[in-house]
Design a protein around this motif. Structure first.
Motif, PDB file in Angstrom:
ATOM      1  N   ILE A   1      28.970  48.634  66.057  1.00 15.51           N
ATOM      2  CA  ILE A   1      28.454  49.949  66.458  1.00 15.51           C
ATOM      3  C   ILE A   1      29.615  50.911  66.693  1.00 15.51           C
ATOM      4  CG2 ILE A   1      27.248  51.191  68.298  1.00 15.51           C
ATOM      5  CD1 ILE A   1      25.476  48.692  68.620  1.00 15.51           C
ATOM      6  N   PHE A   2      30.655  50.436  67.355  1.00 14.79           N
ATOM      7  CA  PHE A   2      31.828  51.279  67.609  1.00 14.79           C
ATOM      8  C   PHE A   2      32.430  51.794  66.305  1.00 14.79           C
ATOM      9  CE2 PHE A   2      36.449  51.648  67.772  1.00 14.79           C
ATOM     10  CZ  PHE A   2      36.603  52.603  68.761  1.00 14.79           C
ATOM     11  N   LEU A   3      32.497  50.948  65.296  1.00 19.14           N
ATOM     12  CA  LEU A   3      33.139  51.306  64.033  1.00 19.14           C
ATOM     13  C   LEU A   3      32.240  52.112  63.102  1.00 19.14           C
ATOM     14  CD1 LEU A   3      34.947  47.920  63.306  1.00 19.14           C
ATOM     15  CD2 LEU A   3      36.028  50.061  64.011  1.00 19.14           C
ATOM     16  N   THR A   4      30.983  52.347  63.528  1.00 20.70           N
ATOM     17  CA  THR A   4      30.026  53.024  62.651  1.00 20.70           C
ATOM     18  C   THR A   4      29.817  54.481  62.999  1.00 20.70           C
ATOM     19  OG1 THR A   4      28.869  50.930  62.284  1.00 20.70           O
ATOM     20  CG2 THR A   4      27.687  52.955  61.715  1.00 20.70           C
ATOM     21  N   LYS A   5      29.493  54.777  64.272  1.00 17.06           N
ATOM     22  CA  LYS A   5      29.165  56.165  64.628  1.00 17.06           C
ATOM     23  C   LYS A   5      29.389  56.385  66.120  1.00 17.06           C
ATOM     24  CE  LYS A   5      27.553  60.190  63.239  1.00 17.06           C
ATOM     25  NZ  LYS A   5      28.323  61.002  62.276  1.00 17.06           N
ATOM     26  N   PRO A   6      30.233  57.361  66.497  1.00 16.84           N
ATOM     27  CA  PRO A   6      30.517  57.600  67.925  1.00 16.84           C
ATOM     28  C   PRO A   6      29.286  57.959  68.750  1.00 16.84           C
ATOM     29  CG  PRO A   6      32.187  58.657  66.560  1.00 16.84           C
ATOM     30  CD  PRO A   6      31.114  58.165  65.631  1.00 16.84           C
ATOM     31  N   ASN A   7      28.265  58.546  68.149  1.00 23.27           N
ATOM     32  CA  ASN A   7      27.072  58.928  68.909  1.00 23.27           C
ATOM     33  C   ASN A   7      26.413  57.743  69.602  1.00 23.27           C
ATOM     34  OD1 ASN A   7      27.437  61.095  66.811  1.00 23.27           O
ATOM     35  ND2 ASN A   7      25.771  61.999  68.004  1.00 23.27           N
ATOM     36  N   TYR A   8      26.668  56.554  69.108  1.00 27.46           N
ATOM     37  CA  TYR A   8      25.996  55.370  69.656  1.00 27.46           C
ATOM     38  C   TYR A   8      26.942  54.488  70.469  1.00 27.46           C
ATOM     39  CZ  TYR A   8      22.714  57.192  66.332  1.00 27.46           C
ATOM     40  OH  TYR A   8      21.890  58.052  65.641  1.00 27.46           O
ATOM     41  N   TRP A   9      28.151  54.982  70.729  1.00 27.30           N
ATOM     42  CA  TRP A   9      29.074  54.245  71.595  1.00 27.30           C
ATOM     43  C   TRP A   9      28.492  53.946  72.980  1.00 27.30           C
ATOM     44  CZ3 TRP A   9      34.477  56.964  70.643  1.00 27.30           C
ATOM     45  CH2 TRP A   9      34.918  56.652  69.351  1.00 27.30           C
ATOM     46  N   PRO A  10      27.657  54.825  73.559  1.00 22.67           N
ATOM     47  CA  PRO A  10      27.099  54.493  74.885  1.00 22.67           C
ATOM     48  C   PRO A  10      26.301  53.196  74.914  1.00 22.67           C
ATOM     49  CG  PRO A  10      26.850  56.840  74.461  1.00 22.67           C
ATOM     50  CD  PRO A  10      27.341  56.236  73.182  1.00 22.67           C
ATOM     51  N   ALA A  11      25.875  52.692  73.764  1.00 22.84           N
ATOM     52  CA  ALA A  11      25.181  51.399  73.748  1.00 22.84           C
ATOM     53  C   ALA A  11      26.104  50.267  74.181  1.00 22.84           C
ATOM     54  CB  ALA A  11      24.629  51.114  72.348  1.00 22.84           C
ATOM     55  N   ILE A  12      27.413  50.455  74.006  1.00 19.24           N
ATOM     56  CA  ILE A  12      28.365  49.380  74.293  1.00 19.24           C
ATOM     57  C   ILE A  12      28.454  49.088  75.795  1.00 19.24           C
ATOM     58  CG2 ILE A  12      30.770  48.642  74.058  1.00 19.24           C
ATOM     59  CD1 ILE A  12      30.874  50.358  71.486  1.00 19.24           C
ATOM     60  N   PRO A  13      28.712  50.081  76.667  1.00 18.04           N
ATOM     61  CA  PRO A  13      28.728  49.762  78.104  1.00 18.04           C
ATOM     62  C   PRO A  13      27.379  49.277  78.613  1.00 18.04           C
ATOM     63  CG  PRO A  13      28.885  52.138  77.752  1.00 18.04           C
ATOM     64  CD  PRO A  13      29.090  51.486  76.425  1.00 18.04           C
TER      65      PRO A  13
END
Length: 328
Positions: A153-165
């Protein structure tokens, strides 16, 4: 439930044949092919560099034997089909076969009216597959796999980085609640979640993407600024860049009013009694990501609605669970 997949293929293939190209498709294919040839660096000074590299590598590989729109779109359809299959299976596990079918039909129906981005070369199918896989891994307690998916997800699109935390906190809470695999497991999970970001930012040229984040001040001294701050507003201003949150909410309501009606009808009919822990987790992730889209987009806040498409399996599954009784 099997009829859902041919229906998706029929709709996607038709859309792939008739829908025109878009800027994402052109960028992923042209620049992605250049990445494989070694003639393009996404974070060179000559590029705006607001992208993450994974879609360029994946879709650029389809151009190995020459420029072809159809091979790229065929791959996109296969990715979308995999995401649909995983979403239907997940929904079926949560609520039964009928819930899986309804989830699939909701996704296909919205795909038909949203521009058929699962039939053109686009990041949305890729993120949809990643988010659905992340939910599957979290709910079925495959926590380490979930953290590796966070890297994708991190390497795909910054808009979805909040899914990581969100995923990391939930996985650690899940571990603490079950005392699973010893005291070092939270450290391992954190390390796996940070593996892709650390590897990515190990290359200083990649810091350029921070210009498009709240950490932009860290790289401004290096001469890296968002492209829209160095261009005349006339070049990028549009009806979608007026920064109107009210306008964005109105657009959201127009696009998804039917889904809202289904939720309200299901809840009034007693659907709230069917909401269990797993359903709440999926719903919380959806709301978390949705709120972040409105925060991330800044002056383009009206476009936050478009970034909901990869989250369709999350909300479609919730609607299906609420409006359809769980199979006994």
């Amino acid at each position: 439930m099997k009829f859902v997949y041919p229906l998706f293929l029929l709709q996607s293939i038709w859309s792939a044949l008739v829908v025109g190209t878009n800027d994402y498709e052109q960028e992923y294919l042209a620049l992605g092919a250049g990445l494989w040839r070694g003639t393009v660096h996404l974070y060179a000074d000559s590029f705006t560099s607001q992208w993450m590299p994974l879609p360029f590598w994946i879709f650029g590989a389809t151009q190995a034997f020459g420029p072809s729109l159809w091979t790229a779109r065929a791959l996109t359809i296969l990715i979308g089909l995999a995401a649909l299959w995983l979403a239907c299976r997940l929904a079926s596990d949560l609520g039964g076969r009928e819930v899986g079918i309804l989830t699939g039909l909701l996704i296909i129906g919205h795909q038909w009216v949203s521009g058929s981005t699962l039939a053109t070369t686009h990041f949305e199918g890729l993120v949809m597959l990643e988010l659905t896989g992340l939910v599957w891994a979290l709910l079925w307690k495959r926590r380490r796999i979930a953290m590796l998916i966070c890297g994708l997800i991190f390497l795909t699109k910054p808009n979805y980085w909040p899914a990581i935390p969100f995923a990391l906190v939930y996985a650690i809470w899940q571990h603490e609640a079950q005392d699973w695999r010893g005291k070092w497991e939270p450290v391992i999970l954190t390390g796996l979640a940070l593996l892709a970001p650390v590897a990515f930012f190990a290359d200083p040229s990649h810091w350029k993407i921070l210009a498009y984040t709240p950490a932009s001040s860290l790289v401004e001294g290096m001469g890296w600024r968002p492209w829209f701050t160095v261009m005349e507003p006339a070049f990028w201003r549009s009806d979608y860049s007026d920064g109107s949150v009210v306008g964005a909410l109105q657009l959201f309501a127009r696009r998804f009013w039917l889904w809202g009606v289904l939720v309200c009808a299901g809840l009034l009919a007693g659907g709230w009694k069917k909401v269990e822990h797993d359903t709440l987790v999926i719903g919380a992730l959806f709301v978390w990501l949705l709120v972040w889209q409105f925060l991330i987009m800044g002056p383009w806040v009206k476009q936050a609605v478009a970034y909901m498409i990869p989250m369709m399996p999350l909300v479609a599954g919730q609607i299906a669970v609420i409006v359809w009784p769980k199979s006994s």
